[in-house]
Motif scaffolding. Structure first.
Motif, PDB file in Angstrom:
ATOM      1  N   GLU A  76      11.974  -3.614  -2.756  1.00  0.00           N
ATOM      2  CA  GLU A  76      11.511  -2.410  -3.446  1.00  0.00           C
ATOM      3  C   GLU A  76      11.145  -2.721  -4.893  1.00  0.00           C
ATOM      4  OE1 GLU A  76      14.635   0.405  -2.910  1.00  0.00           O
ATOM      5  OE2 GLU A  76      14.117   0.822  -0.813  1.00  0.00           O
ATOM      6  N   ARG A  77      11.944  -3.568  -5.554  1.00  0.00           N
ATOM      7  CA  ARG A  77      11.633  -3.966  -6.932  1.00  0.00           C
ATOM      8  C   ARG A  77      10.325  -4.738  -6.989  1.00  0.00           C
ATOM      9  NH1 ARG A  77      16.744  -6.483  -7.902  1.00  0.00           N
ATOM     10  NH2 ARG A  77      15.554  -8.245  -8.727  1.00  0.00           N
ATOM     11  N   LEU A  78      10.094  -5.562  -5.993  1.00  0.00           N
ATOM     12  CA  LEU A  78       8.874  -6.345  -5.926  1.00  0.00           C
ATOM     13  C   LEU A  78       7.651  -5.434  -5.780  1.00  0.00           C
ATOM     14  CD1 LEU A  78       7.802  -9.249  -5.850  1.00  0.00           C
ATOM     15  CD2 LEU A  78       8.153  -9.226  -3.368  1.00  0.00           C
ATOM     16  N   GLN A  79       7.767  -4.399  -4.957  1.00  0.00           N
ATOM     17  CA  GLN A  79       6.660  -3.470  -4.775  1.00  0.00           C
ATOM     18  C   GLN A  79       6.357  -2.707  -6.063  1.00  0.00           C
ATOM     19  OE1 GLN A  79       8.493  -1.997  -0.852  1.00  0.00           O
ATOM     20  NE2 GLN A  79       6.318  -1.635  -0.532  1.00  0.00           N
ATOM     21  N   VAL A  80       7.393  -2.304  -6.771  1.00  0.00           N
ATOM     22  CA  VAL A  80       7.194  -1.609  -8.048  1.00  0.00           C
ATOM     23  C   VAL A  80       6.539  -2.544  -9.055  1.00  0.00           C
ATOM     24  CG1 VAL A  80       8.351  -0.537 -10.023  1.00  0.00           C
ATOM     25  CG2 VAL A  80       9.057   0.051  -7.685  1.00  0.00           C
ATOM     26  N   ALA A  81       7.002  -3.810  -9.089  1.00  0.00           N
ATOM     27  CA  ALA A  81       6.423  -4.792 -10.007  1.00  0.00           C
ATOM     28  C   ALA A  81       4.944  -5.010  -9.699  1.00  0.00           C
ATOM     29  CB  ALA A  81       7.180  -6.109  -9.914  1.00  0.00           C
ATOM     30  N   HIS A  82       4.591  -5.001  -8.415  1.00  0.00           N
ATOM     31  CA  HIS A  82       3.186  -5.138  -8.028  1.00  0.00           C
ATOM     32  C   HIS A  82       2.373  -3.961  -8.545  1.00  0.00           C
ATOM     33  CE1 HIS A  82       0.107  -3.676  -5.127  1.00  0.00           C
ATOM     34  NE2 HIS A  82      -0.448  -4.817  -5.486  1.00  0.00           N
ATOM     35  N   MET A  83       2.874  -2.746  -8.353  1.00  0.00           N
ATOM     36  CA  MET A  83       2.140  -1.570  -8.821  1.00  0.00           C
ATOM     37  C   MET A  83       1.935  -1.612 -10.327  1.00  0.00           C
ATOM     38  SD  MET A  83       3.313   1.714  -6.504  1.00  0.00           S
ATOM     39  CE  MET A  83       5.069   1.432  -6.424  1.00  0.00           C
ATOM     40  N   GLU A  84       2.969  -2.012 -11.055  1.00  0.00           N
ATOM     41  CA  GLU A  84       2.864  -2.081 -12.513  1.00  0.00           C
ATOM     42  C   GLU A  84       1.856  -3.144 -12.940  1.00  0.00           C
ATOM     43  OE1 GLU A  84       6.908  -2.734 -13.633  1.00  0.00           O
ATOM     44  OE2 GLU A  84       7.434  -0.600 -13.581  1.00  0.00           O
ATOM     45  N   ALA A  85       1.865  -4.287 -12.257  1.00  0.00           N
ATOM     46  CA  ALA A  85       0.919  -5.358 -12.586  1.00  0.00           C
ATOM     47  C   ALA A  85      -0.510  -4.936 -12.254  1.00  0.00           C
ATOM     48  CB  ALA A  85       1.290  -6.633 -11.836  1.00  0.00           C
ATOM     49  N   TYR A  86      -0.670  -4.198 -11.155  1.00  0.00           N
ATOM     50  CA  TYR A  86      -2.015  -3.728 -10.786  1.00  0.00           C
ATOM     51  C   TYR A  86      -2.527  -2.721 -11.803  1.00  0.00           C
ATOM     52  CZ  TYR A  86      -5.841  -1.508  -8.320  1.00  0.00           C
ATOM     53  OH  TYR A  86      -7.088  -0.992  -7.998  1.00  0.00           O
ATOM     54  N   GLU A  87      -1.671  -1.819 -12.249  1.00  0.00           N
ATOM     55  CA  GLU A  87      -2.083  -0.810 -13.226  1.00  0.00           C
ATOM     56  C   GLU A  87      -2.578  -1.459 -14.516  1.00  0.00           C
ATOM     57  OE1 GLU A  87       0.809   2.888 -11.818  1.00  0.00           O
ATOM     58  OE2 GLU A  87       1.487   1.489 -13.357  1.00  0.00           O
ATOM     59  N   GLN A  88      -2.014  -2.605 -14.866  1.00  0.00           N
ATOM     60  CA  GLN A  88      -2.455  -3.319 -16.065  1.00  0.00           C
ATOM     61  C   GLN A  88      -3.888  -3.837 -15.918  1.00  0.00           C
ATOM     62  OE1 GLN A  88       0.448  -6.412 -16.697  1.00  0.00           O
ATOM     63  NE2 GLN A  88       2.113  -4.969 -17.071  1.00  0.00           N
ATOM     64  N   GLN A  89      -4.317  -4.045 -14.679  1.00  0.00           N
ATOM     65  CA  GLN A  89      -5.656  -4.578 -14.423  1.00  0.00           C
ATOM     66  C   GLN A  89      -6.641  -3.521 -13.952  1.00  0.00           C
ATOM     67  OE1 GLN A  89      -5.765  -8.552 -12.447  1.00  0.00           O
ATOM     68  NE2 GLN A  89      -3.698  -7.962 -11.819  1.00  0.00           N
ATOM     69  N   ALA A  90      -6.180  -2.296 -13.808  1.00  0.00           N
ATOM     70  CA  ALA A  90      -7.012  -1.257 -13.198  1.00  0.00           C
ATOM     71  C   ALA A  90      -8.311  -1.030 -13.961  1.00  0.00           C
ATOM     72  CB  ALA A  90      -6.222   0.051 -13.093  1.00  0.00           C
ATOM     73  N   GLY A  91      -8.303  -1.313 -15.249  1.00  0.00           N
ATOM     74  CA  GLY A  91      -9.507  -1.110 -16.040  1.00  0.00           C
ATOM     75  C   GLY A  91     -10.651  -2.027 -15.652  1.00  0.00           C
ATOM     76  N   SER A  92     -10.362  -3.118 -14.944  1.00  0.00           N
ATOM     77  CA  SER A  92     -11.420  -4.043 -14.529  1.00  0.00           C
ATOM     78  C   SER A  92     -11.957  -3.732 -13.132  1.00  0.00           C
ATOM     79  CB  SER A  92     -10.896  -5.489 -14.550  1.00  0.00           C
ATOM     80  OG  SER A  92      -9.891  -5.674 -13.558  1.00  0.00           O
ATOM     81  N   VAL A  93     -11.395  -2.741 -12.469  1.00  0.00           N
ATOM     82  CA  VAL A  93     -11.827  -2.384 -11.113  1.00  0.00           C
ATOM     83  C   VAL A  93     -13.100  -1.537 -11.191  1.00  0.00           C
ATOM     84  CG1 VAL A  93     -11.202  -1.154  -8.999  1.00  0.00           C
ATOM     85  CG2 VAL A  93      -9.479  -2.511 -10.218  1.00  0.00           C
ATOM     86  N   ARG A  94     -14.028  -1.800 -10.300  1.00  0.00           N
ATOM     87  CA  ARG A  94     -15.289  -1.059 -10.242  1.00  0.00           C
ATOM     88  C   ARG A  94     -15.556  -0.606  -8.807  1.00  0.00           C
ATOM     89  NH1 ARG A  94     -14.260  -1.353 -14.738  1.00  0.00           N
ATOM     90  NH2 ARG A  94     -15.474  -2.122 -16.511  1.00  0.00           N
ATOM     91  N   PRO A  95     -16.356   0.440  -8.635  1.00  0.00           N
ATOM     92  CA  PRO A  95     -16.775   0.791  -7.276  1.00  0.00           C
ATOM     93  C   PRO A  95     -17.610  -0.334  -6.685  1.00  0.00           C
ATOM     94  CG  PRO A  95     -17.293   2.562  -8.834  1.00  0.00           C
ATOM     95  CD  PRO A  95     -16.904   1.359  -9.653  1.00  0.00           C
ATOM     96  N   LEU A  96     -17.525  -0.534  -5.398  1.00  0.00           N
ATOM     97  CA  LEU A  96     -18.396  -1.487  -4.738  1.00  0.00           C
ATOM     98  C   LEU A  96     -19.816  -0.918  -4.678  1.00  0.00           C
ATOM     99  CD1 LEU A  96     -15.916  -2.739  -2.061  1.00  0.00           C
ATOM    100  CD2 LEU A  96     -17.249  -4.242  -3.565  1.00  0.00           C
ATOM    101  N   PRO A  97     -20.820  -1.777  -4.657  1.00  0.00           N
ATOM    102  CA  PRO A  97     -22.204  -1.293  -4.642  1.00  0.00           C
ATOM    103  C   PRO A  97     -22.450  -0.276  -3.535  1.00  0.00           C
ATOM    104  CG  PRO A  97     -22.167  -3.667  -4.965  1.00  0.00           C
ATOM    105  CD  PRO A  97     -20.753  -3.256  -4.673  1.00  0.00           C
ATOM    106  N   GLY A  98     -22.971   0.882  -3.921  1.00  0.00           N
ATOM    107  CA  GLY A  98     -23.336   1.904  -2.952  1.00  0.00           C
ATOM    108  C   GLY A  98     -22.217   2.828  -2.524  1.00  0.00           C
ATOM    109  N   ALA A  99     -20.972   2.577  -2.963  1.00  0.00           N
ATOM    110  CA  ALA A  99     -19.856   3.394  -2.475  1.00  0.00           C
ATOM    111  C   ALA A  99     -19.988   4.874  -2.872  1.00  0.00           C
ATOM    112  CB  ALA A  99     -18.522   2.821  -2.950  1.00  0.00           C
ATOM    113  N   PRO A 100     -20.206   5.195  -4.160  1.00  0.00           N
ATOM    114  CA  PRO A 100     -20.346   6.617  -4.512  1.00  0.00           C
ATOM    115  C   PRO A 100     -21.528   7.263  -3.795  1.00  0.00           C
ATOM    116  CG  PRO A 100     -19.971   5.300  -6.485  1.00  0.00           C
ATOM    117  CD  PRO A 100     -20.262   4.337  -5.372  1.00  0.00           C
TER     118      PRO A 100
END
Length: 230
Positions: A76-100
């Motif tokens: 459970e701690r590992l899953q929380v750590a993953h979510m926190e690490a992902y949130e730190q990178q969320a600003g670099s995530v973009r929609p895939l071409p054509g998704a919207p």
């Protein structure tokens, strides 16, 4: 002249990461960071091959490969750590071409669709703004079902959310785990190459059509029973 009943309107159930948003590698790095924080060193390719599974099953599969054991609390701690690490990178995530554009086109034609993701709401709902979607977009996350992919629960719940029979739905996903879950839900599977899996892998797992990304799928919607000139 005899009139025959119309075929039911197709419906689409979309995976999220690697299918609608370009986030697979952010998740890979986040998992590697979380694992490293617990002293577990795994190659990136091993992590990538499990992306798309539920977090708990993902961890169990990786630990089985390494021979390591963790307590439920550590997982459970590992899953929380993953979510926190992902949130730190969320600003670099973009929609895939054509998704919207794909989602907007389906909506404009009255085609039912929902998002069904193994991610928890905490991270998955970050994608709504990226895709230009409202807060009440039909979405099923890991928090809402008993088991995630490759179990069919997410897609069964997604079909129920848009009130369609799973047999009349098409699951769109980028991983073998999406397509295994689609088969178990009784739905057709559509594979996208945008998550890093190859065409052969997706077809072997049950994809009856494979497209490069959402933009490619949008161009070929007529193959899936959506007539753009209706």
């Amino acid at each position: 002249m005899t009139e025959f009943p119309h075929a039911p309107t197709p419906a689409f159930l979309f995976d999220l990461d690697g299918t609608l948003i370009d986030s697979v590698y952010q998740h890979v790095i986040a998992w590697r960071q979380a694992l490293s924080g617990m002293g577990i060193d795994l190659s990136v390719w091993r992590i990538h091959r499990r992306i798309g599974m539920s977090g708990g099953l993902f961890v169990s599969a990786l630990l089985r490969e390494t021979g390591l054991k963790l307590t439920r609390e550590q997982i459970e701690r590992l899953q929380v750590a993953h979510m926190e690490a992902y949130e730190q990178q969320a600003g670099s995530v973009r929609p895939l071409p054509g998704a919207p554009e794909l989602l907007a086109e389906l909506t404009s034609r009255g085609v039912p669709w929902a998002i069904a993701t193994s991610g928890y709401a905490r991270t998955a709902r970050l994608a709504l703004d990226l895709l230009g979607l409202p807060e009440d977009t039909p979405m099923v996350t890991r928090d809402l079902v008993r088991r995630a992919k490759p179990d069919p629960d997410l897609f069964l719940a997604g079909a129920a959310l848009v009130e369609v029979d799973p047999a009349h739905a098409m699951v769109v996903g980028d991983s073998v785990w999406d397509l295994l879950a689609a088969r178990r839900a009784g739905a057709l599977g559509i594979g996208l190459l945008s998550g890093g899996y190859g065409r052969d892998e997706l077809e072997r797992t049950g994809a009856f059509r494979v497209y490069a990304d959402p933009a490619d799928m949008l161009e070929r919607l007529d193959e899936l029973g959506v007539r753009l000139d209706d």
